[in-house]
Scaffold this motif. Structure first.
Motif, mmCIF file in Angstrom:
data_model
loop_
_atom_site.group_PDB
_atom_site.id
_atom_site.type_symbol
_atom_site.label_atom_id
_atom_site.label_comp_id
_atom_site.label_asym_id
_atom_site.label_seq_id
_atom_site.Cartn_x
_atom_site.Cartn_y
_atom_site.Cartn_z
ATOM 1 N N GLU A 173 -19.234 27.369 -21.252
ATOM 2 C CA GLU A 173 -19.543 27.672 -19.845
ATOM 3 C C GLU A 173 -19.386 29.173 -19.615
ATOM 4 O O GLU A 173 -18.358 29.632 -19.118
ATOM 5 N N PRO A 174 -20.389 29.958 -19.998
ATOM 6 C CA PRO A 174 -20.308 31.411 -19.834
ATOM 7 C C PRO A 174 -20.014 31.800 -18.384
ATOM 8 O O PRO A 174 -20.473 31.160 -17.444
ATOM 9 N N GLU A 175 -19.193 32.834 -18.240
ATOM 10 C CA GLU A 175 -18.788 33.383 -16.941
ATOM 11 C C GLU A 175 -17.907 32.418 -16.149
ATOM 12 O O GLU A 175 -17.748 32.573 -14.933
ATOM 13 N N ARG A 176 -17.328 31.446 -16.820
ATOM 14 C CA ARG A 176 -16.435 30.496 -16.133
ATOM 15 C C ARG A 176 -15.280 31.228 -15.462
ATOM 16 O O ARG A 176 -14.711 32.163 -16.030
ATOM 17 N N GLN A 177 -14.932 30.788 -14.259
ATOM 18 C CA GLN A 177 -13.829 31.381 -13.514
ATOM 19 C C GLN A 177 -12.620 30.439 -13.497
ATOM 20 O O GLN A 177 -12.762 29.213 -13.518
ATOM 21 N N PHE A 178 -11.431 31.041 -13.422
ATOM 22 C CA PHE A 178 -10.165 30.309 -13.434
ATOM 23 C C PHE A 178 -9.371 30.624 -12.170
ATOM 24 O O PHE A 178 -9.568 31.662 -11.530
ATOM 25 N N ASP A 179 -8.453 29.731 -11.832
ATOM 26 C CA ASP A 179 -7.578 29.969 -10.677
ATOM 27 C C ASP A 179 -6.485 30.975 -11.007
ATOM 28 O O ASP A 179 -6.035 31.720 -10.129
ATOM 29 N N ALA A 180 -6.037 30.969 -12.250
ATOM 30 C CA ALA A 180 -5.021 31.932 -12.691
ATOM 31 C C ALA A 180 -5.265 32.287 -14.142
ATOM 32 O O ALA A 180 -5.652 31.435 -14.947
ATOM 33 N N ILE A 181 -5.037 33.551 -14.463
ATOM 34 C CA ILE A 181 -5.077 34.051 -15.837
ATOM 35 C C ILE A 181 -3.709 34.648 -16.113
ATOM 36 O O ILE A 181 -3.318 35.645 -15.487
ATOM 37 N N LEU A 182 -2.966 34.032 -17.015
ATOM 38 C CA LEU A 182 -1.577 34.394 -17.285
ATOM 39 C C LEU A 182 -1.483 34.957 -18.697
ATOM 40 O O LEU A 182 -1.862 34.290 -19.658
ATOM 41 N N ILE A 183 -0.944 36.173 -18.829
ATOM 42 C CA ILE A 183 -1.034 36.909 -20.093
ATOM 43 C C ILE A 183 0.353 37.214 -20.635
ATOM 44 O O ILE A 183 1.162 37.892 -19.987
ATOM 45 N N ASP A 184 0.621 36.719 -21.838
ATOM 46 C CA ASP A 184 1.877 37.004 -22.548
ATOM 47 C C ASP A 184 1.509 37.388 -23.978
ATOM 48 O O ASP A 184 1.568 36.560 -24.892
ATOM 49 N N ILE A 185 1.106 38.637 -24.155
ATOM 50 C CA ILE A 185 0.685 39.113 -25.477
ATOM 51 C C ILE A 185 1.465 40.365 -25.869
ATOM 52 O O ILE A 185 2.164 40.381 -26.880
ATOM 53 N N ASP A 186 1.358 41.414 -25.071
ATOM 54 C CA ASP A 186 2.057 42.663 -25.371
ATOM 55 C C ASP A 186 3.499 42.601 -24.880
ATOM 56 O O ASP A 186 3.847 41.815 -23.999
ATOM 57 N N HIS A 187 4.340 43.478 -25.458
ATOM 58 C CA HIS A 187 5.747 43.518 -25.039
ATOM 59 C C HIS A 187 5.854 43.925 -23.566
ATOM 60 O O HIS A 187 6.615 43.335 -22.795
ATOM 61 N N THR A 188 5.105 44.944 -23.198
ATOM 62 C CA THR A 188 4.956 45.385 -21.809
ATOM 63 C C THR A 188 3.560 46.000 -21.703
ATOM 64 O O THR A 188 2.918 46.260 -22.726
#
Length: 241
Positions: free
Chosen positions: A143-158
């Motif tokens: 589903e290209p360009e699909r939108q989300f209610d929240a995008i939560l990112i835990d990748i970098d240290h800060t």
């Protein structure tokens, strides 16, 4: 009692070798799971308060039900697990760069075994989160360009202590504005940070989002006689119209 130390898996990846380890800590009487990239510690099952808070604070900022949530960074799975604990969540997509990390969840090598892989609401996707964030199609190949209610990112240290160079352009006004193409009106982006809130990061988010704020997450370190540590969750909200 389990073995004092065991390396459960070791595998090369495009950004270095990644390993999953289990240690038994006698003073606590518990097993601790750790993910390392080379010699760099990425995650420990002993410290999960802020990973859980990323999910809980992000979802607390949303209204309604049947939510579609995206998590960038799988690790040991505590953010994803906390997302799925909310009955308002209809779907969860988790994107991780490292194939071995996804495989550990599918094979049940992590503390929560195969709970995420088995949950019908949850899809585990191998991919470069930051490359997808900057793409035209976004995070869902079906589903290209699909939108989300929240995008939560835990990748970098800060946001200024990066895991690798691939995310360098993301933590800018342009990068944070661009990802909102994949966010529903009124939706939120959440950023995990290994350090206490910094005004400069909140100010950066305010240049891209209609509203932005930081939430400190305080927890006790059982390895240091309960000494308090402070990490943080940053949140930015897209305009509703």
């Amino acid at each position: 009692m389990s073995a004092m130390f065991e390396e459960l898996d070791y595998a090369p990846t495009p950004i270095g070798a990644v390993s999953l380890r289990r240690r038994h800590i006698l003073s606590l009487g518990t097993d601790v799971y750790e993910i390392l990239l080379g010699e760099e510690h990425l995650m420990s099952s002993l410290f999960t308060a802020s990973e859980v808070a990323l999910a809980d604070l992000g979802l607390a900022a949303l209204d309604g039900g049947k939510l579609d949530i995206l998590v960038g960074g799988l690790g040991l799975g505590y953010t994803a697990e906390a997302v799925l604990a909310h009955q308002t969540v209809a779907t969860l997509t988790v994107v991780d760069l490292l194939e071995p990390v996804i495989r550990w969840h599918r094979e049940g090598l992590v503390p929560m075994k195969t709970a995420l892989a088995d949950d019908p609401r949850c899809q585990l996707v191998q991919g470069d989160f930051f490359a997808l964030a900057g793409s035209t199609e976004g995070f869902d190949a079906q589903e290209p360009e699909r939108q989300f209610d929240a995008i939560l990112i835990d990748i970098d240290h800060t946001p200024d202590r990066l895991l690798h160079g691939g995310s360098a352009g993301f933590y800018t006004t342009s990068g944070l504005t661009k990802i909102q193409r994949f966010l529903k009106p009124g939706g939120v982006v959440g950023l995990w940070s290994d350090e206490a809130p910094e005004a400069a990061i909140t100010d950066l988010l305010k240049t891209a989002f209609a509203d932005a704020w930081a939430e400190p997450v305080v927890f006790a370190n059982p390895l240091q006689d309960g000494r308090e540590f402070v990490q943080s969750v940053y949140l930015g909200r897209k305009a509703k119209t």
